[in-house]
Design a protein around this motif. Structure first.
Motif, PDB file in Angstrom:
ATOM      1  N   TYR A  81      -0.207  -0.327  -8.561  1.00  0.00           N
ATOM      2  CA  TYR A  81       1.160   0.105  -8.254  1.00  0.00           C
ATOM      3  C   TYR A  81       1.257   1.630  -8.290  1.00  0.00           C
ATOM      4  N   ALA A  82       0.676   2.238  -9.320  1.00  0.00           N
ATOM      5  CA  ALA A  82       0.749   3.698  -9.467  1.00  0.00           C
ATOM      6  C   ALA A  82       0.129   4.404  -8.275  1.00  0.00           C
ATOM      7  N   LEU A  83      -1.098   4.030  -7.937  1.00  0.00           N
ATOM      8  CA  LEU A  83      -1.781   4.721  -6.845  1.00  0.00           C
ATOM      9  C   LEU A  83      -1.206   4.359  -5.479  1.00  0.00           C
ATOM     10  N   ALA A  84      -0.733   3.133  -5.308  1.00  0.00           N
ATOM     11  CA  ALA A  84      -0.133   2.736  -4.035  1.00  0.00           C
ATOM     12  C   ALA A  84       1.155   3.513  -3.771  1.00  0.00           C
ATOM     13  N   ILE A  85       1.996   3.621  -4.770  1.00  0.00           N
ATOM     14  CA  ILE A  85       3.254   4.359  -4.614  1.00  0.00           C
ATOM     15  C   ILE A  85       2.960   5.834  -4.347  1.00  0.00           C
ATOM     16  N   ALA A  86       2.003   6.392  -5.073  1.00  0.00           N
ATOM     17  CA  ALA A  86       1.623   7.790  -4.841  1.00  0.00           C
ATOM     18  C   ALA A  86       1.031   7.969  -3.442  1.00  0.00           C
ATOM     19  N   ALA A  87       0.227   7.015  -2.992  1.00  0.00           N
ATOM     20  CA  ALA A  87      -0.399   7.113  -1.671  1.00  0.00           C
ATOM     21  C   ALA A  87       0.619   7.013  -0.539  1.00  0.00           C
ATOM     22  N   THR A  88       1.594   6.104  -0.657  1.00  0.00           N
ATOM     23  CA  THR A  88       2.590   5.993   0.419  1.00  0.00           C
ATOM     24  C   THR A  88       3.493   7.218   0.446  1.00  0.00           C
ATOM     25  N   GLU A  89       3.703   7.828  -0.704  1.00  0.00           N
ATOM     26  CA  GLU A  89       4.448   9.083  -0.734  1.00  0.00           C
ATOM     27  C   GLU A  89       3.669  10.162   0.020  1.00  0.00           C
ATOM     28  N   LEU A  90       2.385  10.231  -0.235  1.00  0.00           N
ATOM     29  CA  LEU A  90       1.537  11.230   0.400  1.00  0.00           C
ATOM     30  C   LEU A  90       1.347  10.960   1.897  1.00  0.00           C
ATOM     31  N   LEU A  91       1.044   9.719   2.234  1.00  0.00           N
ATOM     32  CA  LEU A  91       0.729   9.362   3.618  1.00  0.00           C
ATOM     33  C   LEU A  91       1.959   9.236   4.518  1.00  0.00           C
ATOM     34  N   ARG A  92       3.016   8.630   3.990  1.00  0.00           N
ATOM     35  CA  ARG A  92       4.176   8.287   4.816  1.00  0.00           C
ATOM     36  C   ARG A  92       5.442   9.063   4.473  1.00  0.00           C
ATOM     37  N   ARG A  93       5.415   9.827   3.388  1.00  0.00           N
ATOM     38  CA  ARG A  93       6.602  10.559   2.914  1.00  0.00           C
ATOM     39  C   ARG A  93       7.734   9.595   2.568  1.00  0.00           C
ATOM     40  N   LEU A  94       7.343   8.437   2.000  1.00  0.00           N
ATOM     41  CA  LEU A  94       8.305   7.426   1.578  1.00  0.00           C
ATOM     42  C   LEU A  94       8.261   7.306   0.063  1.00  0.00           C
ATOM     43  N   VAL A  95       9.390   6.936  -0.518  1.00  0.00           N
ATOM     44  CA  VAL A  95       9.465   6.743  -1.963  1.00  0.00           C
ATOM     45  C   VAL A  95       9.850   5.300  -2.273  1.00  0.00           C
ATOM     46  N   ALA A  96       9.463   4.847  -3.457  1.00  0.00           N
ATOM     47  CA  ALA A  96       9.850   3.517  -3.926  1.00  0.00           C
ATOM     48  C   ALA A  96      11.323   3.567  -4.298  1.00  0.00           C
ATOM     49  N   VAL A  97      12.133   2.732  -3.631  1.00  0.00           N
ATOM     50  CA  VAL A  97      13.570   2.743  -3.889  1.00  0.00           C
ATOM     51  C   VAL A  97      14.039   1.535  -4.697  1.00  0.00           C
ATOM     52  N   ARG A  98      13.192   0.496  -4.751  1.00  0.00           N
ATOM     53  CA  ARG A  98      13.603  -0.707  -5.475  1.00  0.00           C
ATOM     54  C   ARG A  98      12.419  -1.658  -5.574  1.00  0.00           C
ATOM     55  N   ARG A  99      12.361  -2.399  -6.661  1.00  0.00           N
ATOM     56  CA  ARG A  99      11.380  -3.475  -6.808  1.00  0.00           C
ATOM     57  C   ARG A  99      11.839  -4.608  -5.912  1.00  0.00           C
ATOM     58  N   ALA A 100      10.906  -5.255  -5.237  1.00  0.00           N
ATOM     59  CA  ALA A 100      11.242  -6.342  -4.319  1.00  0.00           C
ATOM     60  C   ALA A 100      11.421  -7.660  -5.068  1.00  0.00           C
ATOM     61  N   GLU A 101      12.229  -8.519  -4.490  1.00  0.00           N
ATOM     62  CA  GLU A 101      12.477  -9.834  -5.066  1.00  0.00           C
ATOM     63  C   GLU A 101      11.288 -10.755  -4.779  1.00  0.00           C
ATOM     64  N   THR A 102      11.181 -11.835  -5.533  1.00  0.00           N
ATOM     65  CA  THR A 102      10.145 -12.839  -5.328  1.00  0.00           C
ATOM     66  C   THR A 102      10.267 -13.446  -3.936  1.00  0.00           C
ATOM     67  N   ARG A 103       9.124 -13.720  -3.323  1.00  0.00           N
ATOM     68  CA  ARG A 103       8.982 -14.372  -2.019  1.00  0.00           C
ATOM     69  C   ARG A 103       9.394 -13.497  -0.829  1.00  0.00           C
ATOM     70  N   THR A 104       9.507 -12.199  -1.031  1.00  0.00           N
ATOM     71  CA  THR A 104       9.823 -11.310   0.093  1.00  0.00           C
ATOM     72  C   THR A 104       8.555 -10.818   0.787  1.00  0.00           C
ATOM     73  N   GLY A 105       7.394 -11.138   0.228  1.00  0.00           N
ATOM     74  CA  GLY A 105       6.154 -10.641   0.796  1.00  0.00           C
ATOM     75  C   GLY A 105       5.945  -9.179   0.483  1.00  0.00           C
ATOM     76  N   ALA A 106       6.467  -8.749  -0.655  1.00  0.00           N
ATOM     77  CA  ALA A 106       6.350  -7.343  -1.032  1.00  0.00           C
ATOM     78  C   ALA A 106       6.505  -7.179  -2.534  1.00  0.00           C
ATOM     79  N   ASP A 107       6.025  -6.042  -2.999  1.00  0.00           N
ATOM     80  CA  ASP A 107       6.193  -5.655  -4.393  1.00  0.00           C
ATOM     81  C   ASP A 107       7.302  -4.628  -4.547  1.00  0.00           C
ATOM     82  N   TYR A 108       7.421  -3.731  -3.562  1.00  0.00           N
ATOM     83  CA  TYR A 108       8.430  -2.671  -3.589  1.00  0.00           C
ATOM     84  C   TYR A 108       9.042  -2.480  -2.220  1.00  0.00           C
ATOM     85  N   TYR A 109      10.258  -1.920  -2.226  1.00  0.00           N
ATOM     86  CA  TYR A 109      10.867  -1.413  -1.010  1.00  0.00           C
ATOM     87  C   TYR A 109      10.672   0.100  -1.009  1.00  0.00           C
TER      88      TYR A 109
END
Length: 179
Positions: A81-109
Motif C-alpha cells: 500500500y505504501a509504495l503503491a500510493i507513492a508510485a501512483t502519486e509519482l507516476l500519475r500525480r494522483l492521491v489516495a482520497v478514500r479507502r475502497a469498499e469491499t467488492r469494488t475491485g479496488a483497495d483505494y480511490y
C-alpha cells in the motif's frame, strides 16, 4: 538525480490515508525493504508502456519494529500500500482520497489532489498487491490476477492495477480496460 518514492509521510499529501495508517504503512515498507535492500534502493517503475526509476529511501527498522511486523503477509500487504500510493502519486500525480469498499475491485480511490475529497465521480480505483519474493515473470502473473479482480469489481469507475515486487525492485502499474 533520480525521483523519490516518498512513502514515509503519506497522510500529509493523501487525505484518504490517516496519520496512523500512514505510519503503519511506512513501518511495514521499512521492514520489507530491509529484507532485500539497503537504503537507498532503486526501483523500476513501469506504467503501461513507460518505464522510469525512482529511489526508495528509509531508515532501517530496529528490533522492536521487526518484532511488531513479524507477520510477513501483513507486512507485505501494508508495505505494498505504501509504495503503491507513492508510485501512483509519482507516476500519475494522483492521491489516495478514500479507502475502497469491499467488492469494488479496488483497495483505494485515487483523485486529483486539487479536487474535493468527497468527489468520487472523477476518481480512479486502485487495486494493489505486493510480493516479497518473485521474478519479473511472477510479478507480471500477479498483475494479470489484479487486472481480473479489478474488472470483476462492483464499480463503473476506471481502474488501475499495481503490483509491488520487493525483492525484484519492481513496480508494475497498468490501466484496466473493459473486456
Amino acid at each position: 538525480m533520480p525521483k523519490s518514492l516518498s512513502f514515509s509521510d503519506l497522510s500529509s499529501r493523501h487525505f484518504g490515508v490517516s496519520d496512523g495508517l500512514s505510519r503503519s504503512y511506512s513501518e511495514a515498507a521499512r521492514i520489507c525493504l530491509d529484507r532485500h535492500h539497503t537504503s537507498p534502493a532503486e526501483f523500476r517503475l513501469q506504467d503501461n508502456d513507460e518505464e522510469e526509476t525512482a529511489s526508495a529511501i528509509w531508515e532501517r527498522a530496529d528490533e522492536r519494529l521487526e518484532r511488531a511486523g513479524a507477520n510477513k503477509d501483513d507486512a507485505t500487504e501494508f508495505a505494498a500500500y505504501a509504495l503503491a500510493i507513492a508510485a501512483t502519486e509519482l507516476l500519475r500525480r494522483l492521491v489516495a482520497v478514500r479507502r475502497a469498499e469491499t467488492r469494488t475491485g479496488a483497495d483505494y480511490y485515487l483523485g486529483d489532489p486539487r479536487a474535493a475529497a468527497e468527489d468520487l465521480e472523477a476518481a480512479f480505483r486502485l487495486e494493489i498487491s505486493g510480493t516479497d519474493e518473485g521474478t519479473e515473470v511472477s510479478i507480471k502473473s500477479r498483475l494479470r490476477e489484479k487486472i481480473d479482480q479489478a474488472r470483476r469489481g462492483n464499480s463503473n469507475l476506471p481502474a488501475l492495477a499495481l503490483v509491488v515486487g520487493f525483492a525484484a525492485s519492481l513496480i508494475l502499474c497498468v490501466d484496466v480496460s473493459e473486456r
